[in-house]
Motif scaffolding. Sequence first.
Motif, PDB file in Angstrom:
ATOM      1  N   ASN A 203      31.950  44.413  29.037  1.00  0.00           N
ATOM      2  CA  ASN A 203      33.344  43.901  29.653  1.00  0.00           C
ATOM      3  C   ASN A 203      34.053  45.064  30.216  1.00  0.00           C
ATOM      4  O   ASN A 203      34.786  44.919  31.469  1.00  0.00           O
ATOM      5  CB  ASN A 203      34.026  43.340  28.343  1.00  0.00           C
ATOM      6  N   THR A 206      32.773  45.748  33.664  1.00  0.00           N
ATOM      7  CA  THR A 206      32.963  44.720  34.419  1.00  0.00           C
ATOM      8  C   THR A 206      34.522  44.938  35.182  1.00  0.00           C
ATOM      9  O   THR A 206      34.565  44.760  36.322  1.00  0.00           O
ATOM     10  CB  THR A 206      32.814  43.313  33.714  1.00  0.00           C
ATOM     11  N   ASP A 210      35.509  45.494  38.887  1.00  0.00           N
ATOM     12  CA  ASP A 210      36.442  44.645  39.708  1.00  0.00           C
ATOM     13  C   ASP A 210      37.496  45.411  40.184  1.00  0.00           C
ATOM     14  O   ASP A 210      38.032  45.526  41.445  1.00  0.00           O
ATOM     15  CB  ASP A 210      37.152  43.712  38.635  1.00  0.00           C
ATOM     16  N   GLY A 473      39.741  41.620  34.024  1.00  0.00           N
ATOM     17  CA  GLY A 473      39.045  41.478  35.196  1.00  0.00           C
ATOM     18  C   GLY A 473      39.300  40.286  36.053  1.00  0.00           C
ATOM     19  O   GLY A 473      40.383  39.461  35.709  1.00  0.00           O
ATOM     20  N   ARG A 481      33.654  34.886  39.997  1.00  0.00           N
ATOM     21  CA  ARG A 481      33.378  36.234  40.419  1.00  0.00           C
ATOM     22  C   ARG A 481      32.496  36.789  41.503  1.00  0.00           C
ATOM     23  O   ARG A 481      32.814  37.651  42.558  1.00  0.00           O
ATOM     24  CB  ARG A 481      33.128  37.028  38.864  1.00  0.00           C
TER      25      ARG A 481
END
Lengths: 512, 73
Positions: A203, A206, A210, A473, A481
């Motif tokens: 996480n 990610t 981003d 994110g 995404r």
Amino acid sequence: MSIISLKFLLLVICLLFIYYIIPQKYRWIILLLGSIVFYYLSSSKLIIFICLSIISIFIIGLKLTKYNEQIKALDKEQKDLKNKYQKKKKRILLFGIVLNILFIIFTKYYNFTISNINIITGIFNIKPLEQTKTLILPLGISYYTLEAISYIVDIYRGKYSASKNPFKVALFLLYFPKITEGPISRFDELSKEFFTPKKIDFNSITIGLDLIVLGLFKKMVIADRAGIYVNNVFGEGLGGSTVIVAIILYTLQIYAEFSGCIDIVRGVSYLFNIKLPLNFKSPFFAKDVQEFWRRWHISLGAWIKEYVFYPISLSKMNMKVVMFAKKHFNNYFYKFISAAFPLLFVWLVNGIWHGASYKYIFYGMYYYIFMMIGLLIEPLSSKIRTKLKINVHIINVIHIIRTIIIVIFGMALFRSTSIAEFFNLIGSIFTKGSGIYEYGIIKIDFIILIIGTIILLLIDTLSEFNKINIEEGFTKKVIIRSLIYTILICSIVILGIYGEGYDASSFIYGAF
Amino acid sequence: MKEIIEVLNEVKEGIDYANEKHLVSDGLITSFDLVMLISLLNEKFDIEITVVDVIPENFESVETIEALVNKLK
């Protein structure tokens, strides 16, 4: 080494690989080694300056902790001994602060210091000192000096004890993602991140990716494009709409670039599961100058508040002024007088931190004046608002627009090479313009800039009203995404501005 | 508690101090207000609030301010 260069990318990939394969408790050592490599490749022998800072605050920190422990062990009756230790502590702290300030004076501020000394010695007909042609500029010295001071002041105040490991102190100052442009961090916050064993967290990775993609988009599609126009217009003696557009575009450039850089920095750090503090919080929603500086370059504002504003405000001398003002003036002037002296220092520090010239001091004073005017007229404007019963939302919009205008002109001053050039620029606004399409960017670029600005504003608006939180994110939905990534990456590849060797241009705030 | 609310109202009116629990983190009290507040608390309770005590947690609510005052008395 720029943080948006291929070399940096390779360094991060290598470090990530080693970081995640070695046992968790040794991972901070990889960060330290990576940071040393990054610093040496960027600043070569000038690494010696940051080493001196590290050694100084490590030793001073230990000394201060020793006195803190001795004071703690004393009985209530041993007041004399306590005072003696307190005095010693204060002397050591002052020595540490002065020493670290001297490092920056003899590097970044060398010529500025010499020119000021020459002004004074000139009065007494003393031969002027020579300025250096090549200033020594250790990477990130303005940032890590503030961090170094915060470390010893926090220990002095008893916030935490000194680290017994010099390499941990070294990592605090050297940590490679933040060394170039901040955010200015605190030891207690970062040590929790560095030295708590951390598992690989997808996480966090990610969120990191981003932020990196978003930062690159801001920098390469918006900031560098706006920068072309700005560079072609500023200081060229142009006027009218040509200059107005340049001033507005510079504000856009610096916001997209600085916040973009911080996004990249925080994103890279997230890849290592290390969370760095926020530095921007929708600054163009600020309703006054004070609020703007609580939302823009947050870590600098917070540092100045904690280590300059409060110590001066709560000093015995200022407290006397505050009480005097309370007794002799009404509430109207009481607040104004109480804030006047500490804020003068705050804005002097803010100005001089940004650069070694009188222009930057003037830049600080620019905001000081607006802040003081704001404090002075606040009771009056509050009365007018209540009498006229104007809708609070309308008032807020008016205040936001007013703040944006002040900030835009502040940025123009920041970009001007001198105070005189700034006033010439302002004067030139009232002369005839010469179009906007002849200065390096064409109609399509303006369309891209407008779309980019809308995207920036959209992100800020959604963040302001808590509709999105970029810290979590873009989105949890894979399809959306992927779509955002495709659009942003394609924009960076196709619409990004590339310099020689396909490297993006350097960062404005990277020179500090 | 009543005395603390009086002091707070002297600094800034129009806030429900009795129920507000995040005076600093919600931006209801700014750093300027905090300096005013400290000067008034120092005078009223004959204490000396120093820079070491200026952490948001000490000024978030009437209760935390009261606890700080009692600690320094």
